[in-house]
Write a protein that holds these residues in place. Structure first.
Motif, PDB file in Angstrom:
ATOM      1  N   PHE A 119       2.134   5.188 -16.041  1.00 20.98           N
ATOM      2  CA  PHE A 119       3.095   5.791 -15.113  1.00 20.98           C
ATOM      3  C   PHE A 119       2.430   6.839 -14.232  1.00 20.98           C
ATOM      4  O   PHE A 119       2.885   7.084 -13.110  1.00 20.98           O
ATOM      5  CB  PHE A 119       4.290   6.364 -15.878  1.00 20.98           C
ATOM      6  N   THR A 120       1.358   7.458 -14.718  1.00 20.33           N
ATOM      7  CA  THR A 120       0.561   8.330 -13.854  1.00 20.33           C
ATOM      8  C   THR A 120      -0.025   7.514 -12.715  1.00 20.33           C
ATOM      9  O   THR A 120       0.065   7.896 -11.538  1.00 20.33           O
ATOM     10  CB  THR A 120      -0.586   8.994 -14.652  1.00 20.33           C
ATOM     11  N   PHE A 121      -0.628   6.388 -13.070  1.00 22.11           N
ATOM     12  CA  PHE A 121      -1.212   5.500 -12.058  1.00 22.11           C
ATOM     13  C   PHE A 121      -0.142   4.990 -11.097  1.00 22.11           C
ATOM     14  O   PHE A 121      -0.337   4.995  -9.873  1.00 22.11           O
ATOM     15  CB  PHE A 121      -1.905   4.315 -12.739  1.00 22.11           C
ATOM     16  N   ALA A 122       0.989   4.538 -11.646  1.00 17.84           N
ATOM     17  CA  ALA A 122       2.058   3.972 -10.812  1.00 17.84           C
ATOM     18  C   ALA A 122       2.635   5.009  -9.858  1.00 17.84           C
ATOM     19  O   ALA A 122       2.877   4.726  -8.680  1.00 17.84           O
ATOM     20  CB  ALA A 122       3.162   3.402 -11.700  1.00 17.84           C
ATOM     21  N   THR A 123       2.851   6.229 -10.352  1.00 21.89           N
ATOM     22  CA  THR A 123       3.437   7.279  -9.520  1.00 21.89           C
ATOM     23  C   THR A 123       2.497   7.697  -8.407  1.00 21.89           C
ATOM     24  O   THR A 123       2.875   7.754  -7.226  1.00 21.89           O
ATOM     25  CB  THR A 123       3.800   8.507 -10.382  1.00 21.89           C
ATOM     26  N   TYR A 124       1.257   8.000  -8.769  1.00 25.06           N
ATOM     27  CA  TYR A 124       0.261   8.412  -7.763  1.00 25.06           C
ATOM     28  C   TYR A 124       0.060   7.308  -6.729  1.00 25.06           C
ATOM     29  O   TYR A 124       0.092   7.558  -5.519  1.00 25.06           O
ATOM     30  CB  TYR A 124      -1.049   8.744  -8.461  1.00 25.06           C
ATOM     31  N   SER A 125      -0.131   6.083  -7.201  1.00 21.09           N
ATOM     32  CA  SER A 125      -0.400   4.962  -6.299  1.00 21.09           C
ATOM     33  C   SER A 125       0.799   4.650  -5.418  1.00 21.09           C
ATOM     34  O   SER A 125       0.638   4.264  -4.247  1.00 21.09           O
ATOM     35  CB  SER A 125      -0.794   3.717  -7.104  1.00 21.09           C
ATOM     36  N   SER A 126       2.008   4.817  -5.948  1.00 23.00           N
ATOM     37  CA  SER A 126       3.214   4.555  -5.157  1.00 23.00           C
ATOM     38  C   SER A 126       3.393   5.592  -4.054  1.00 23.00           C
ATOM     39  O   SER A 126       3.923   5.284  -2.985  1.00 23.00           O
ATOM     40  CB  SER A 126       4.450   4.556  -6.070  1.00 23.00           C
ATOM     41  N   LEU A 127       2.966   6.818  -4.319  1.00 21.07           N
ATOM     42  CA  LEU A 127       3.048   7.857  -3.296  1.00 21.07           C
ATOM     43  C   LEU A 127       1.988   7.656  -2.212  1.00 21.07           C
ATOM     44  O   LEU A 127       2.190   8.005  -1.055  1.00 21.07           O
ATOM     45  CB  LEU A 127       2.885   9.236  -3.944  1.00 21.07           C
ATOM     46  N   VAL A 128       0.847   7.057  -2.609  1.00 20.87           N
ATOM     47  CA  VAL A 128      -0.225   6.779  -1.645  1.00 20.87           C
ATOM     48  C   VAL A 128       0.038   5.465  -0.908  1.00 20.87           C
ATOM     49  O   VAL A 128      -0.162   5.374   0.307  1.00 20.87           O
ATOM     50  CB  VAL A 128      -1.590   6.722  -2.369  1.00 20.87           C
ATOM     51  N   PHE A 129       0.496   4.440  -1.643  1.00 21.69           N
ATOM     52  CA  PHE A 129       0.805   3.120  -1.077  1.00 21.69           C
ATOM     53  C   PHE A 129       2.255   2.757  -1.400  1.00 21.69           C
ATOM     54  O   PHE A 129       2.511   1.932  -2.284  1.00 21.69           O
ATOM     55  CB  PHE A 129      -0.133   2.045  -1.645  1.00 21.69           C
ATOM     56  N   PRO A 130       3.225   3.360  -0.741  1.00 20.37           N
ATOM     57  CA  PRO A 130       4.641   3.135  -1.085  1.00 20.37           C
ATOM     58  C   PRO A 130       5.095   1.686  -0.938  1.00 20.37           C
ATOM     59  O   PRO A 130       6.061   1.271  -1.589  1.00 20.37           O
ATOM     60  CB  PRO A 130       5.392   4.061  -0.109  1.00 20.37           C
ATOM     61  N   GLU A 131       4.398   0.912  -0.131  1.00 19.94           N
ATOM     62  CA  GLU A 131       4.798  -0.480   0.057  1.00 19.94           C
ATOM     63  C   GLU A 131       4.621  -1.311  -1.207  1.00 19.94           C
ATOM     64  O   GLU A 131       5.203  -2.399  -1.331  1.00 19.94           O
ATOM     65  CB  GLU A 131       4.016  -1.116   1.209  1.00 19.94           C
ATOM     66  N   ALA A 132       3.820  -0.822  -2.157  1.00 17.51           N
ATOM     67  CA  ALA A 132       3.554  -1.581  -3.389  1.00 17.51           C
ATOM     68  C   ALA A 132       4.172  -0.923  -4.626  1.00 17.51           C
ATOM     69  O   ALA A 132       3.810  -1.259  -5.747  1.00 17.51           O
ATOM     70  CB  ALA A 132       2.052  -1.738  -3.586  1.00 17.51           C
ATOM     71  N   LYS A 133       5.117  -0.002  -4.438  1.00 18.79           N
ATOM     72  CA  LYS A 133       5.648   0.768  -5.570  1.00 18.79           C
ATOM     73  C   LYS A 133       6.358  -0.109  -6.604  1.00 18.79           C
ATOM     74  O   LYS A 133       6.271   0.158  -7.809  1.00 18.79           O
ATOM     75  CB  LYS A 133       6.576   1.875  -5.089  1.00 18.79           C
ATOM     76  N   ILE A 134       7.037  -1.160  -6.154  1.00 20.86           N
ATOM     77  CA  ILE A 134       7.722  -2.050  -7.106  1.00 20.86           C
ATOM     78  C   ILE A 134       6.705  -2.715  -8.021  1.00 20.86           C
ATOM     79  O   ILE A 134       6.922  -2.829  -9.237  1.00 20.86           O
ATOM     80  CB  ILE A 134       8.563  -3.103  -6.361  1.00 20.86           C
ATOM     81  N   PHE A 135       5.594  -3.143  -7.464  1.00 21.61           N
ATOM     82  CA  PHE A 135       4.540  -3.778  -8.255  1.00 21.61           C
ATOM     83  C   PHE A 135       3.962  -2.802  -9.272  1.00 21.61           C
ATOM     84  O   PHE A 135       3.835  -3.119 -10.460  1.00 21.61           O
ATOM     85  CB  PHE A 135       3.438  -4.294  -7.332  1.00 21.61           C
ATOM     86  N   TYR A 136       3.608  -1.584  -8.818  1.00 24.66           N
ATOM     87  CA  TYR A 136       3.002  -0.595  -9.711  1.00 24.66           C
ATOM     88  C   TYR A 136       3.922  -0.228 -10.879  1.00 24.66           C
ATOM     89  O   TYR A 136       3.498  -0.194 -12.037  1.00 24.66           O
ATOM     90  CB  TYR A 136       2.646   0.671  -8.935  1.00 24.66           C
ATOM     91  N   PHE A 137       5.173   0.038 -10.560  1.00 19.25           N
ATOM     92  CA  PHE A 137       6.100   0.454 -11.619  1.00 19.25           C
ATOM     93  C   PHE A 137       6.498  -0.715 -12.528  1.00 19.25           C
ATOM     94  O   PHE A 137       6.804  -0.502 -13.701  1.00 19.25           O
ATOM     95  CB  PHE A 137       7.337   1.124 -11.020  1.00 19.25           C
ATOM     96  N   SER A 138       6.469  -1.923 -12.005  1.00 15.68           N
ATOM     97  CA  SER A 138       6.746  -3.102 -12.843  1.00 15.68           C
ATOM     98  C   SER A 138       5.660  -3.273 -13.896  1.00 15.68           C
ATOM     99  O   SER A 138       5.951  -3.569 -15.062  1.00 15.68           O
ATOM    100  CB  SER A 138       6.847  -4.363 -11.976  1.00 15.68           C
TER     101      SER A 138
END
Length: 197
Positions: A119-138
């Protein structure tokens, strides 16, 4: 507390027993520790860093560095808390009859480092690349679910790890932009000084 613990156990039993099926029996142990497989982890890191370079050019190192710092902080803190709390794993409680489907050290259940790190990775990456947030959090949710399905964590362990991961991701994203803003201001001051002199 007894009420919350009863909910914790009910969810654990549902995930570990009721949702049991041959496909999950194969998938969950496979995905839960996929990051430990160097043939997977190294190519992913190379691809990820290459994408950072493609998107951010000269700033890519800073973006990637703060991601690594966030993950390091998450993993280190989680490891220390595990040693302090020393909560037994679900499979260690013989009264629960939990099926263990992946290896895990004993007495290190709280909280889930897998959940925190992902979730650290998903949160940071989603804030940097918001277009892929669904993928990261999934992906983060799937791995967190696997920890309960595999019988190595209580749902409360995963919940606490997830919240901690969200906080680490937001904190280091905030620090990233504070650092970038300071650097940009430094460059602006340097350029102004060059113009004056």
């Amino acid at each position: 507390m007894d009420f919350l613990y009863s909910i914790d156990l009910a969810i654990l039993k549902f995930v570990n027993e009721t949702t049991e099926n041959p496909f999950f029996d194969f998938l969950m142990p496979f995905v839960t520790d996929l990051h430990l497989n160097r043939w997977f982890a190294i190519p992913v890191l190379v691809i990820l860093f290459s994408y950072y370079v493609y998107r951010f050019k000269k700033k890519s190192f800073v973006f990637f560095l703060f991601l690594m710092l966030a993950l390091s902080a998450s993993d280190f803190t989680g490891g220390r808390i595990k040693r302090i709390v020393e909560r037994p794993r679900p499979f260690q409680n013989n009264e629960l009859h939990v099926t263990q489907r992946s290896p895990a050290s004993e007495n290190t259940s709280f909280y889930s480092n897998h959940a925190s790190n992902n979730f650290t990775f998903a949160t940071y990456s989603s804030l940097v690349f918001p277009e892929a947030k669904i993928f990261y959090f999934s992906i983060a949710a799937l791995i967190s679910y696997s920890r309960v399905y595999n019988g190595v964590h209580y749902p409360s362990d995963v919940f606490a790890g997830s919240i901690t991961g969200l906080l680490w991701g937001m904190l280091f994203h905030f620090l990233l932009f504070k650092t970038l803003l300071r650097k940009e201001n430094s460059w602006d001051r340097l350029s102004l000084g060059q113009m004056v002199f």
